[in-house]
Design a protein around this motif. Sequence first.
Motif, PDB file in Angstrom:
ATOM      1  N   THR A 184      19.567   4.420   3.797  1.00  0.00           N
ATOM      2  CA  THR A 184      19.721   3.152   2.641  1.00  0.00           C
ATOM      3  C   THR A 184      20.457   3.388   1.453  1.00  0.00           C
ATOM      4  O   THR A 184      20.884   4.788   1.210  1.00  0.00           O
ATOM      5  CB  THR A 184      18.170   2.982   2.261  1.00  0.00           C
ATOM      6  OG1 THR A 184      17.757   3.997   1.664  1.00  0.00           O
ATOM      7  CG2 THR A 184      17.270   2.509   3.358  1.00  0.00           C
ATOM      8  N   SER A 195      11.408   0.152   8.326  1.00  0.00           N
ATOM      9  CA  SER A 195      10.327   0.412   9.258  1.00  0.00           C
ATOM     10  C   SER A 195      10.925   0.103  10.669  1.00  0.00           C
ATOM     11  O   SER A 195      11.908  -0.642  11.037  1.00  0.00           O
ATOM     12  CB  SER A 195       9.022  -0.679   8.989  1.00  0.00           C
ATOM     13  OG  SER A 195       9.393  -2.085   9.165  1.00  0.00           O
ATOM     14  N   ALA A 201      20.843  -1.275   4.419  1.00  0.00           N
ATOM     15  CA  ALA A 201      20.534  -0.120   5.489  1.00  0.00           C
ATOM     16  C   ALA A 201      21.355   0.085   6.696  1.00  0.00           C
ATOM     17  O   ALA A 201      21.474  -1.172   7.139  1.00  0.00           O
ATOM     18  CB  ALA A 201      18.967  -0.370   5.870  1.00  0.00           C
ATOM     19  N   HIS A 241      12.835  -3.345   3.843  1.00  0.00           N
ATOM     20  CA  HIS A 241      11.732  -3.760   2.806  1.00  0.00           C
ATOM     21  C   HIS A 241      12.412  -3.236   1.727  1.00  0.00           C
ATOM     22  O   HIS A 241      12.676  -2.118   1.417  1.00  0.00           O
ATOM     23  CB  HIS A 241      10.563  -3.126   3.332  1.00  0.00           C
ATOM     24  CG  HIS A 241      10.041  -3.375   4.700  1.00  0.00           C
ATOM     25  ND1 HIS A 241       9.383  -4.205   5.070  1.00  0.00           N
ATOM     26  CD2 HIS A 241       9.969  -2.615   5.837  1.00  0.00           C
ATOM     27  CE1 HIS A 241       8.987  -4.469   6.461  1.00  0.00           C
ATOM     28  NE2 HIS A 241       9.520  -3.174   6.650  1.00  0.00           N
ATOM     29  N   TRP A 257      13.070   0.859   1.933  1.00  0.00           N
ATOM     30  CA  TRP A 257      12.565   1.566   3.244  1.00  0.00           C
ATOM     31  C   TRP A 257      12.705   0.681   4.498  1.00  0.00           C
ATOM     32  O   TRP A 257      13.041  -0.505   4.399  1.00  0.00           O
ATOM     33  CB  TRP A 257      11.315   2.043   2.999  1.00  0.00           C
ATOM     34  CG  TRP A 257      10.075   1.217   3.178  1.00  0.00           C
ATOM     35  CD1 TRP A 257       9.397   0.859   4.260  1.00  0.00           C
ATOM     36  CD2 TRP A 257       9.442   0.281   2.250  1.00  0.00           C
ATOM     37  NE1 TRP A 257       8.524  -0.248   4.317  1.00  0.00           N
ATOM     38  CE2 TRP A 257       8.411  -0.535   2.666  1.00  0.00           C
ATOM     39  CE3 TRP A 257       9.594   0.204   0.871  1.00  0.00           C
ATOM     40  CZ2 TRP A 257       7.829  -1.267   1.852  1.00  0.00           C
ATOM     41  CZ3 TRP A 257       8.903  -0.593  -0.186  1.00  0.00           C
ATOM     42  CH2 TRP A 257       7.933  -1.325   0.749  1.00  0.00           C
ATOM     43  N   ASP A 279      11.954   0.044  -4.831  1.00  0.00           N
ATOM     44  CA  ASP A 279      11.759   0.952  -3.769  1.00  0.00           C
ATOM     45  C   ASP A 279      12.477   0.133  -2.441  1.00  0.00           C
ATOM     46  O   ASP A 279      12.450  -1.031  -2.357  1.00  0.00           O
ATOM     47  CB  ASP A 279      10.394   1.359  -3.504  1.00  0.00           C
ATOM     48  CG  ASP A 279      10.274   2.507  -2.325  1.00  0.00           C
ATOM     49  OD1 ASP A 279      11.306   3.051  -2.266  1.00  0.00           O
ATOM     50  OD2 ASP A 279       9.306   2.764  -2.049  1.00  0.00           O
TER      51      ASP A 279
END
Length: 116
Positions: A47, A111, A56, A71, A109, A107
């Motif tokens: 990312t 998944s 990402a 996310h 991330w 933040d």
Amino acid sequence: MPASRRRTAALTITLAALAGVTAPAARAVPPVGSDDPQQVPHAQCRTAVVRSSATATCFNPHGNISHVRLHIECKRWYDPDVDSLAEAVGPAQRVTLSGRCWQEIEDVWVSHDPAG
């Protein structure tokens, strides 16, 4: 074992330890049809955040299809968080996912969804 071979082996082990090289651990690769998300190998993602945009990039080195989602959690309470749709990454394929907040990003991330 002759002394010269012992010295060569000891030197090789010492140099490998100093370089941080270790022998790869032998482990069984789970079957592709496994239902356990902890067992199924998935795409590897990186990312990046630039101001209010996040990206990402995911690459799948495995023989199965991996489903990934980006996310983004925005910093401000009035800024809606972002969850992308699941994107399929086939064997030896690369996918780029992106999204943004109106203001700052708190933040980011990725998944991995085994069901897709």
